[in-house]
Design a protein around this motif. Structure first.
Motif, short mmCIF file in Angstrom:
data_model
loop_
_atom_site.label_atom_id
_atom_site.label_comp_id
_atom_site.label_asym_id
_atom_site.label_seq_id
_atom_site.Cartn_x
_atom_site.Cartn_y
_atom_site.Cartn_z
N THR A 115 -9.51 1.06 -5.10
CA THR A 115 -8.08 1.30 -5.32
C THR A 115 -7.54 2.28 -4.29
O THR A 115 -6.35 2.27 -3.98
CB THR A 115 -7.84 1.87 -6.72
OG1 THR A 115 -8.59 3.08 -6.87
CG2 THR A 115 -8.25 0.88 -7.80
N ILE A 116 -8.42 3.16 -3.78
CA ILE A 116 -8.01 4.23 -2.88
C ILE A 116 -8.93 4.28 -1.66
O ILE A 116 -10.15 4.16 -1.81
CB ILE A 116 -8.07 5.61 -3.58
CG1 ILE A 116 -7.20 5.61 -4.83
CG2 ILE A 116 -7.64 6.72 -2.63
CD1 ILE A 116 -7.35 6.87 -5.66
N VAL A 117 -8.34 4.45 -0.49
CA VAL A 117 -9.11 4.74 0.72
C VAL A 117 -8.65 6.11 1.22
O VAL A 117 -7.45 6.36 1.35
CB VAL A 117 -8.87 3.67 1.80
CG1 VAL A 117 -9.54 4.08 3.11
CG2 VAL A 117 -9.42 2.32 1.33
N LYS A 118 -9.61 6.99 1.47
CA LYS A 118 -9.30 8.35 1.91
C LYS A 118 -9.58 8.48 3.41
O LYS A 118 -10.65 8.08 3.88
CB LYS A 118 -10.13 9.35 1.13
CG LYS A 118 -9.90 10.81 1.53
CD LYS A 118 -10.78 11.72 0.68
CE LYS A 118 -10.63 13.18 1.09
NZ LYS A 118 -11.48 14.07 0.27
N MET A 119 -8.62 9.03 4.15
CA MET A 119 -8.81 9.28 5.58
C MET A 119 -8.44 10.74 5.87
O MET A 119 -7.35 11.19 5.52
CB MET A 119 -7.95 8.34 6.43
CG MET A 119 -8.36 6.89 6.32
SD MET A 119 -7.49 5.83 7.50
CE MET A 119 -8.21 6.40 9.05
N THR A 120 -9.37 11.45 6.52
CA THR A 120 -9.14 12.86 6.83
C THR A 120 -8.49 13.02 8.20
O THR A 120 -8.42 12.07 9.00
CB THR A 120 -10.46 13.63 6.82
OG1 THR A 120 -11.28 13.14 7.89
CG2 THR A 120 -11.20 13.44 5.49
N ILE A 177 -5.14 11.87 3.95
CA ILE A 177 -4.19 10.98 3.28
C ILE A 177 -4.96 10.02 2.38
O ILE A 177 -6.14 9.74 2.60
CB ILE A 177 -3.33 10.16 4.27
CG1 ILE A 177 -4.20 9.20 5.08
CG2 ILE A 177 -2.52 11.06 5.16
CD1 ILE A 177 -3.39 8.17 5.84
N TYR A 178 -4.28 9.56 1.34
CA TYR A 178 -4.78 8.49 0.49
C TYR A 178 -3.97 7.23 0.81
O TYR A 178 -2.75 7.27 0.90
CB TYR A 178 -4.60 8.81 -0.99
CG TYR A 178 -5.62 9.73 -1.59
CD1 TYR A 178 -6.96 9.68 -1.20
CD2 TYR A 178 -5.26 10.65 -2.57
CE1 TYR A 178 -7.89 10.52 -1.76
CE2 TYR A 178 -6.19 11.50 -3.15
CZ TYR A 178 -7.51 11.43 -2.73
OH TYR A 178 -8.43 12.26 -3.29
N ILE A 179 -4.67 6.10 0.93
CA ILE A 179 -4.02 4.80 1.03
C ILE A 179 -4.36 4.06 -0.27
O ILE A 179 -5.54 3.80 -0.55
CB ILE A 179 -4.52 4.00 2.25
CG1 ILE A 179 -4.32 4.81 3.52
CG2 ILE A 179 -3.79 2.66 2.35
CD1 ILE A 179 -4.96 4.19 4.74
N ILE A 180 -3.35 3.76 -1.06
CA ILE A 180 -3.55 3.23 -2.41
C ILE A 180 -3.06 1.79 -2.49
O ILE A 180 -1.92 1.49 -2.10
CB ILE A 180 -2.81 4.10 -3.45
CG1 ILE A 180 -3.32 5.55 -3.39
CG2 ILE A 180 -2.97 3.53 -4.85
CD1 ILE A 180 -2.50 6.51 -4.22
N PHE A 199 0.83 -1.20 0.00
CA PHE A 199 0.00 0.00 0.00
C PHE A 199 0.87 1.25 0.00
O PHE A 199 1.86 1.34 0.74
CB PHE A 199 -0.93 0.02 1.22
CG PHE A 199 -1.82 -1.19 1.30
CD1 PHE A 199 -2.96 -1.27 0.51
CD2 PHE A 199 -1.51 -2.24 2.14
CE1 PHE A 199 -3.78 -2.39 0.57
CE2 PHE A 199 -2.32 -3.35 2.22
CZ PHE A 199 -3.46 -3.43 1.42
N ILE A 200 0.48 2.23 -0.82
CA ILE A 200 1.19 3.50 -0.94
C ILE A 200 0.43 4.55 -0.12
O ILE A 200 -0.79 4.68 -0.26
CB ILE A 200 1.29 3.94 -2.41
CG1 ILE A 200 2.03 2.87 -3.24
CG2 ILE A 200 1.98 5.29 -2.53
CD1 ILE A 200 1.92 3.09 -4.74
N ILE A 201 1.16 5.29 0.70
CA ILE A 201 0.54 6.33 1.52
C ILE A 201 0.89 7.69 0.93
O ILE A 201 2.07 8.01 0.75
CB ILE A 201 1.03 6.28 2.98
CG1 ILE A 201 0.93 4.85 3.53
CG2 ILE A 201 0.25 7.25 3.85
CD1 ILE A 201 -0.47 4.31 3.58
#
Length: 600
Positions: free
Chosen positions: A583-588, A435-438, A426-428
């Motif tokens: 493909t992407i998880v977004k966390m604020t 942040i995006y976790i890809i 996973f790419i941060i």
């Protein structure tokens, strides 16, 4: 006043009975071959034309039929295999109902040519719609030949529901393959539209038969199974875990020499592989079970592909254990015998520069081939939420201040920072306040899919010639499917030519997949396409994109991560892969504060 219930005339009742036995050309072929096996034949020759709709011929060297018995062969329930209902508990023949030839002859034109060893002359009988047209003397060696012409010529409604000639030929070939695997003592030869598609030796060696049917690539990766219990025995071969396929077409279960479909036993075998193969992959197996006749009911359906076993729960558990044990023994054979200490100091390995270089070159090539896509406004005008924590006076008086602002640059020109890679999967990516976790595999797969799909739609797929052509060995059914879909596959960027009876040489491939295992990618693509009845184009592109994409557990450098992120975000929909996974998880920032109970 007359009653409403009548007895159907013979022609109508025969047509109804034929509907249960004769569904398509493949079911005709199955019945005729089983008759040949019951006649003691050890050599069977099959020929079909137009997928079996126009012509089917089955010739054997069995015992033949006595001339006086020929009229009885075409009578419903005329059989030499049982005399009373109790005989079903000890039946060992493939057929016993006496319905096959009458059902076939009621919807086609049948020619029967037969001779026994003791008769001087051969007898040839011609039937049409179950009516005898002629019976004359002829010539042939001992055995029987049955020719079926113009199937369903007198039942146009049934004919209308048949598939095309190529598809029906595939069904015919598949049933012959199954019967060949169930009867390795019989030498089979099959010709379809003047082309030989199968030849087995009949040397009683199941492994040689598997080799003839599936080719050497599968035959060399098998595990032998041979076990007995007090309630059944099982023998045959199962595939090693890495030889799994994308569908169940390479699975054959044979009970008391009869190819059957038994979902419970198939599940017992597949469960043994649960920790050995990936989800969505299916093991190869050809297994022959012998069950005492008194525990087996074969009189379930006229097609005789369904049976019932009285002690199925017992066999389920034991069969599952036998397959697990065979897999575990194979795994142990590859385990080093040395005993490792409980703790070893990990070695610090240098980065594999070649892997990084290859992947960078692959991404660069994809950048050149990816058509420019106008960014979507839902990304350009992405809302950035800024959160500020206020001093807490008391727990009931918590205030939060949110300020919304609109980014004035497109997403990849906005300030962002590659934080790194976790679990090598996973790419941060950090942006203003989130942040995006890809998922690197899903992201790369999505990029490949969009690129291949765009090129396919424009008929502009760039092919790359292989320095050494790759050979792919297939079954006759797969070869037929390949011929049926050759235009689609070549438009994908593949160029190949036939190399022998059941193999091809791949000479060119789509340039975007040049980093993956070509043979595995091509075979998986065919498996996936055969499983999909409607959208074969997208299925093929999904399959290739998945195989070509960078895998999980692969370390990337910052340049590669940056490239993946920026090019993923150029797509119309970067948020899901072709299989529908995110493909992407977004966390604020707010999400993190909630997680750590900084706010309630």
């Amino acid at each position: 006043m007359s009653g409403k219930i009548i007895i159907l005339d013979e022609f109508t009742s025969n047509q109804i009975a034929a509907g249960e036995v004769v569904e398509r050309p493949a079911s005709v072929l199955k019945e005729l071959i089983e008759n040949s096996i019951d006649a003691g034949a050890d050599k069977i020759e099959i020929e079909i034309k137009r997928g079996g709709i126009g012509y089917i011929k089955v010739s054997d060297n069995g015992k033949g039929i006595e001339p006086e018995d020929i009229p009885m062969v075409f009578e419903r329930h005329g059989t030499s295999k049982i005399r009373q209902i109790s005989d079903l508990t000890t039946i060992s023949t493939m057929g016993f109902r006496g319905e096959a030839l009458p059902s076939i002859a009621s919807v086609s034109q049948v020619t029967l040519t037969t001779k026994t060893q003791d008769n001087e002359y051969t007898t040839k009988a011609v039937y049409e719609a179950l009516q005898q047209k002629s019976i004359v003397k002829a010539a042939r060696a001992a055995g029987t030949t049955v020719e079926v012409r113009n199937l369903f010529y007198n039942t146009p409604a049934r004919y209308k529901f048949l598939k095309g000639n190529t598809q029906e030929a595939r069904y015919c070939t598949d049933i012959v393959l199954r019967l060949a695997l169930a009867n390795e003592h019989v030498a089979f030869t099959m010709i379809s539209d003047n082309r030989e598609v199968l030849r087995t030796t009949g040397d009683k060696d199941l492994l040689n038969t598997i080799y003839s049917v599936y080719g050497r690539d599968i035959a060399k990766d098998l595990i032998k199974v041979d076990a007995k219990s007090d309630t059944f025995s099982v023998a045959g071969y199962i595939g090693k875990p890495f030889a799994s396929r994308g569908n169940r077409q390479h699975q054959s279960l044979i009970i008391n020499n009869r190819y059957v479909k038994y979902p419970e036993l198939n599940a017992a075998i597949e469960r043994a592989y649960q920790t050995h193969v990936m989800k969505g992959r299916f093991p190869f197996y050809v297994l022959k079970l012998n069950v005492p006749a008194h525990n087996l009911d074969i009189n379930v359906h006229p097609a005789k592909t369904e049976v019932k076993i009285s002690n199925i729960s017992d066999i389920f558990g034991k069969l599952n254990f036998i397959i697990k044990e065979a897999l575990d023994k194979e795994q142990q054979a590859f385990t080093p015998a040395t005993v490792k200490p409980s703790y070893t100091k990990p070695e610090i390995k240098k980065e594999d520069g070649n892997l990084i270089k290859d992947f960078t070159e692959q991404l660069a090539k994809l950048r050149e081939e990816t058509p420019p896509v106008t960014p979507k406004t839902h990304i350009i005008n992405e809302q950035i939420t800024v959160y500020k924590e206020q001093p807490v006076v008391n727990t009931s008086d918590i205030k939060q201040e949110f300020t919304d602002s609109v980014a004035d640059k497109i997403y990849y020109d906005e300030p962002y920072k590659i934080i790194g890679q976790v679990f090598n999967t996973f790419i941060i990516v950090e942006k203003t306040d989130y942040i995006y976790i890809i998922d690197q595999h899903a992201a790369h797969e999505k990029m490949f899919f969009e690129s291949l799909k765009a090129d396919y739609d424009k008929q502009s797929v760039i092919s790359q010639q292989l320095m050494v052509p790759t050979e792919v060995v297939m079954t006759s059914v797969e070869m037929s499917f390949l011929e049926q879909n050759s235009e689609l596959i070549k438009r994908m960027g593949f160029d190949y030519s036939q190399f022998g009876k059941n193999s091809i040489l791949i000479r060119e491939i789509p340039s975007t997949i040049n980093e993956c295992d070509i043979k595995d990618a091509f075979a998986t693509m065919l498996d996936d396409m055969q499983s999909e009845k409607k959208d074969k184009v997208n299925t093929a592109i999904y399959s290739l994109a998945c195989k070509a994409a960078v895998k999980a557990n692969r370390k990337l450098d910052e340049k590669q991560m940056r490239y993946l992120y920026e090019n993923l975000m150029k797509l119309d929909n970067p948020f899901t892969c072709p299989h529908g996974r995110p493909t992407i998880v977004k966390m604020t920032r707010y999400d993190f504060d909630k997680l750590f109970k900084r706010i309630v």
